[in-house]
Design a protein around this motif. Structure first.
Motif, mmCIF file in Angstrom:
data_model
loop_
_atom_site.group_PDB
_atom_site.id
_atom_site.type_symbol
_atom_site.label_atom_id
_atom_site.label_comp_id
_atom_site.label_asym_id
_atom_site.label_seq_id
_atom_site.Cartn_x
_atom_site.Cartn_y
_atom_site.Cartn_z
ATOM 1 N N ARG A 225 0.815 -1.214 0.000
ATOM 2 C CA ARG A 225 0.000 0.000 0.000
ATOM 3 C C ARG A 225 0.854 1.272 0.000
ATOM 4 N NH1 ARG A 225 -5.391 0.318 1.065
ATOM 5 N NH2 ARG A 225 -5.381 -1.659 2.215
ATOM 6 N N ALA A 226 1.963 1.283 0.735
ATOM 7 C CA ALA A 226 2.824 2.477 0.745
ATOM 8 C C ALA A 226 3.385 2.743 -0.636
ATOM 9 C CB ALA A 226 3.949 2.316 1.766
ATOM 10 N N TRP A 227 3.802 1.689 -1.324
ATOM 11 C CA TRP A 227 4.306 1.846 -2.694
ATOM 12 C C TRP A 227 3.196 2.378 -3.603
ATOM 13 C CZ3 TRP A 227 3.292 0.078 -7.610
ATOM 14 C CH2 TRP A 227 4.316 0.212 -8.547
ATOM 15 N N ALA A 228 1.997 1.836 -3.468
ATOM 16 C CA ALA A 228 0.876 2.294 -4.290
ATOM 17 C C ALA A 228 0.542 3.751 -4.010
ATOM 18 C CB ALA A 228 -0.349 1.411 -4.042
ATOM 19 N N THR A 229 0.653 4.148 -2.748
ATOM 20 C CA THR A 229 0.376 5.540 -2.390
ATOM 21 C C THR A 229 1.402 6.479 -3.013
ATOM 22 O OG1 THR A 229 -0.601 4.815 -0.304
ATOM 23 C CG2 THR A 229 0.000 7.136 -0.473
ATOM 24 N N SER A 230 2.674 6.057 -3.057
ATOM 25 C CA SER A 230 3.681 6.890 -3.702
ATOM 26 C C SER A 230 3.361 7.069 -5.179
ATOM 27 C CB SER A 230 5.080 6.284 -3.531
ATOM 28 O OG SER A 230 5.266 5.146 -4.353
ATOM 29 N N LEU A 265 8.232 4.809 0.398
ATOM 30 C CA LEU A 265 8.217 3.357 0.238
ATOM 31 C C LEU A 265 8.336 2.576 1.550
ATOM 32 C CD1 LEU A 265 10.377 2.834 -2.971
ATOM 33 C CD2 LEU A 265 7.968 3.413 -2.769
ATOM 34 N N SER A 266 8.375 3.246 2.681
ATOM 35 C CA SER A 266 8.488 2.539 3.950
ATOM 36 C C SER A 266 7.209 1.771 4.262
ATOM 37 C CB SER A 266 8.766 3.539 5.077
ATOM 38 O OG SER A 266 8.616 2.913 6.335
ATOM 39 N N GLN A 268 6.181 1.262 7.108
ATOM 40 C CA GLN A 268 5.572 1.921 8.266
ATOM 41 C C GLN A 268 5.062 3.324 7.930
ATOM 42 O OE1 GLN A 268 8.768 0.280 8.731
ATOM 43 N NE2 GLN A 268 7.483 -1.477 9.230
ATOM 44 N N ALA A 269 5.059 3.685 6.663
ATOM 45 C CA ALA A 269 4.694 5.047 6.273
ATOM 46 C C ALA A 269 3.289 5.393 6.748
ATOM 47 C CB ALA A 269 4.771 5.198 4.755
ATOM 48 N N GLY A 270 3.169 6.583 7.339
ATOM 49 C CA GLY A 270 1.877 7.009 7.852
ATOM 50 C C GLY A 270 0.888 7.386 6.770
ATOM 51 N N HIS A 271 1.404 7.654 5.537
ATOM 52 C CA HIS A 271 0.513 8.100 4.460
ATOM 53 C C HIS A 271 -0.151 6.942 3.727
ATOM 54 C CE1 HIS A 271 4.632 7.821 2.503
ATOM 55 N NE2 HIS A 271 3.943 6.868 1.921
ATOM 56 N N LYS A 272 0.196 5.724 4.062
ATOM 57 C CA LYS A 272 -0.136 4.620 3.172
ATOM 58 C C LYS A 272 -1.619 4.227 3.170
ATOM 59 C CE LYS A 272 0.957 0.756 6.266
ATOM 60 N NZ LYS A 272 1.816 -0.427 6.435
ATOM 61 N N HIS A 273 -2.423 4.752 4.082
ATOM 62 C CA HIS A 273 -3.823 4.354 4.134
ATOM 63 C C HIS A 273 -4.741 5.308 3.376
ATOM 64 C CE1 HIS A 273 -2.965 1.090 6.869
ATOM 65 N NE2 HIS A 273 -2.274 1.910 7.634
ATOM 66 N N THR A 274 -4.174 6.108 2.477
ATOM 67 C CA THR A 274 -4.985 7.095 1.772
ATOM 68 C C THR A 274 -5.531 6.595 0.444
ATOM 69 O OG1 THR A 274 -3.021 8.052 0.745
ATOM 70 C CG2 THR A 274 -3.736 9.009 2.838
ATOM 71 N N ASP A 277 -8.292 -0.227 -1.657
ATOM 72 C CA ASP A 277 -7.843 -1.556 -2.056
ATOM 73 C C ASP A 277 -7.953 -1.729 -3.562
ATOM 74 O OD1 ASP A 277 -7.523 -1.971 0.628
ATOM 75 O OD2 ASP A 277 -9.048 -3.558 0.805
ATOM 76 N N GLU A 278 -9.002 -1.179 -4.142
ATOM 77 C CA GLU A 278 -9.205 -1.311 -5.581
ATOM 78 C C GLU A 278 -8.038 -0.689 -6.355
ATOM 79 O OE1 GLU A 278 -12.447 -0.166 -9.083
ATOM 80 O OE2 GLU A 278 -12.547 0.802 -7.112
ATOM 81 N N PHE A 279 -7.590 0.487 -5.906
ATOM 82 C CA PHE A 279 -6.471 1.121 -6.588
ATOM 83 C C PHE A 279 -5.185 0.310 -6.406
ATOM 84 C CE2 PHE A 279 -2.720 3.884 -6.438
ATOM 85 C CZ PHE A 279 -2.712 4.301 -7.765
ATOM 86 N N VAL A 280 -4.941 -0.169 -5.195
ATOM 87 C CA VAL A 280 -3.731 -0.953 -4.941
ATOM 88 C C VAL A 280 -3.692 -2.173 -5.853
ATOM 89 C CG1 VAL A 280 -2.440 -2.285 -3.240
ATOM 90 C CG2 VAL A 280 -3.565 -0.166 -2.550
ATOM 91 N N LYS A 281 -4.820 -2.839 -6.005
ATOM 92 C CA LYS A 281 -4.861 -4.034 -6.852
ATOM 93 C C LYS A 281 -4.688 -3.698 -8.329
ATOM 94 C CE LYS A 281 -8.743 -5.726 -5.129
ATOM 95 N NZ LYS A 281 -9.865 -6.689 -4.919
ATOM 96 N N SER A 282 -4.992 -2.460 -8.703
ATOM 97 C CA SER A 282 -4.795 -2.041 -10.094
ATOM 98 C C SER A 282 -3.344 -1.690 -10.385
ATOM 99 C CB SER A 282 -5.690 -0.833 -10.415
ATOM 100 O OG SER A 282 -7.051 -1.163 -10.348
ATOM 101 N N VAL A 283 -2.695 -1.052 -9.416
ATOM 102 C CA VAL A 283 -1.363 -0.508 -9.664
ATOM 103 C C VAL A 283 -0.257 -1.520 -9.358
ATOM 104 C CG1 VAL A 283 -0.834 0.481 -7.396
ATOM 105 C CG2 VAL A 283 -0.073 1.659 -9.453
#
Length: 337
Positions: A225-230, A265-266, A268-274, A277-283
């Protein structure tokens, strides 16, 4: 014919540099073609120290910054450092260049514009020639130049995609592990090749993806999720994107507002819950083994030359072993050729 694969990683501040050589050797011995190191001076250990250690510890794998920029490092500095890497690796260096994001923004700079990148690519060509050349009105010559080291451009949006097709040796294709999205991007690369009258064989298209395999889909999604958020944060300013991705624009805006550069990319990144799931599975490639293998097969149907996996932190040796021994093996033996 076996497909071509690469690995992308950074050296965490918590990771001893001495481990770089060991991991690089493992990548090389498992037959990966390229090894890219992230250039982010605030969040990771020095990219050139890591690459030079990797060069001295490997025999076959290509090694390059994935990617550097024109803002935090002057082209003459980058060219000289890359020439040193090329010497240490016996001619295996590649140069990855981008507009700049985390490294540049973290230093208070502004990412390069298209014209600046076009000029920068030309500068590297002249510097690597070893001949006197004009650089910003000054005549310079790179005394250490030995050959034209391949220049890759990190690309995702239309104008950059076309530029890679027009001028570069390679394209680091950033964005998504989604066949529809990648196909949309590849059309612009093809336009660039056609505009410049270049053959497709003159360009190596290297698709960067990340992956987490697990029977528990929720855990696999959270892992990337952190990678997807980046990725989502970089999509926010895009003016054009595939129609099917327009629905994610609110998520891109949230990601851009919440993103923390130092946590890039951590896990533990605090931004990763933004992002959803649908987007994470796409990217990203997430899910059980069959799901990820099937998506990789779909990606290999596209006009790409290499797939590079971003090797996330946390058990990297295990991730690498799973990737090399299980995932790639399944793709290559079950219809992946």
């Amino acid at each position: 014919m076996r497909h071509r694969y690469g690995i992308s990683l950074g050296v965490s501040p918590r990771e001893p540099l001495s481990r770089t050589a060991e991991l690089a050797r493992a990548v090389d011995e498992r037959g990966f073609e390229a090894l890219w190191y992230i250039d982010f001076q605030l969040g990771m250990k020095d990219v050139y120290a890591a690459m030079n250690l990797a060069a001295l510890s490997t025999e076959n794998v290509l090694i390059g910054a994935g990617v550097t920029n024109l803002v935090t490092r002057h082209p003459t500095v980058t060219a000289n450092a890359t020439a040193a890497l090329d010497e240490l690796s016996d001619g295996r260096a590649v140069l990855g260049l981008g507009a700049g994001w985390s490294a540049v923004l973290g230093a208070g700079g502004t990412p390069s514009r298209l014209a600046e990148l076009r000029s920068g690519i030309d500068d590297f060509r002249r510097l690597f020639s070893g001949e006197p050349c004009d650089l910003d009105g000054n005549e310079v010559r790179l005394a250490t130049a030995k050959r034209q080291i391949p220049v890759y451009l990190a690309v995702s949006q239309p104008a950059m995609l076309r530029l890679a097709g027009e001028t570069c040796d390679g394209a680091v294709l950033m964005g998504a592990a989604d066949p529809e999205f990648c196909s949309w991007q590849l059309d612009y690369i093809h336009q660039g090749l056609e505009t410049a009258g270049r053959d497709r064989g003159q360009l190596t298209v290297d698709l960067f993806v990340t992956m987490s395999i697990g029977d528990d889909e929720a855990s696999a999604i959270d892992d990337v999720r952190a990678w997807a958020t980046s990725q989502a944060a970089t999509f926010h300013p895009w003016k054009r994107m595939p129609p099917a991705w327009e629905r994610f624009r609110p998520e891109f805006a949230r990601a851009a507002g919440a993103y923390g550069l130092v946590d890039h990319l951590s896990l533990q990144a605090g931004h990763k819950h933004t992002v959803s799931d649908e987007f994470v599975k796409s990217v990203a490639l997430v899910g059980d083994l069959d799901t990820c293998v099937d998506r990789l097969r779909q990606l290999w149907q596209l006009d790409i030359d290499r797939i590079t996996f971003a090797l996330l932190s946390g058990g990297r040796e295990q991730r690498l072993a799973q990737l090399a021994d299980t995932v790639i093996g399944a793709v290559e033996t079950e219809g992946g050729s």
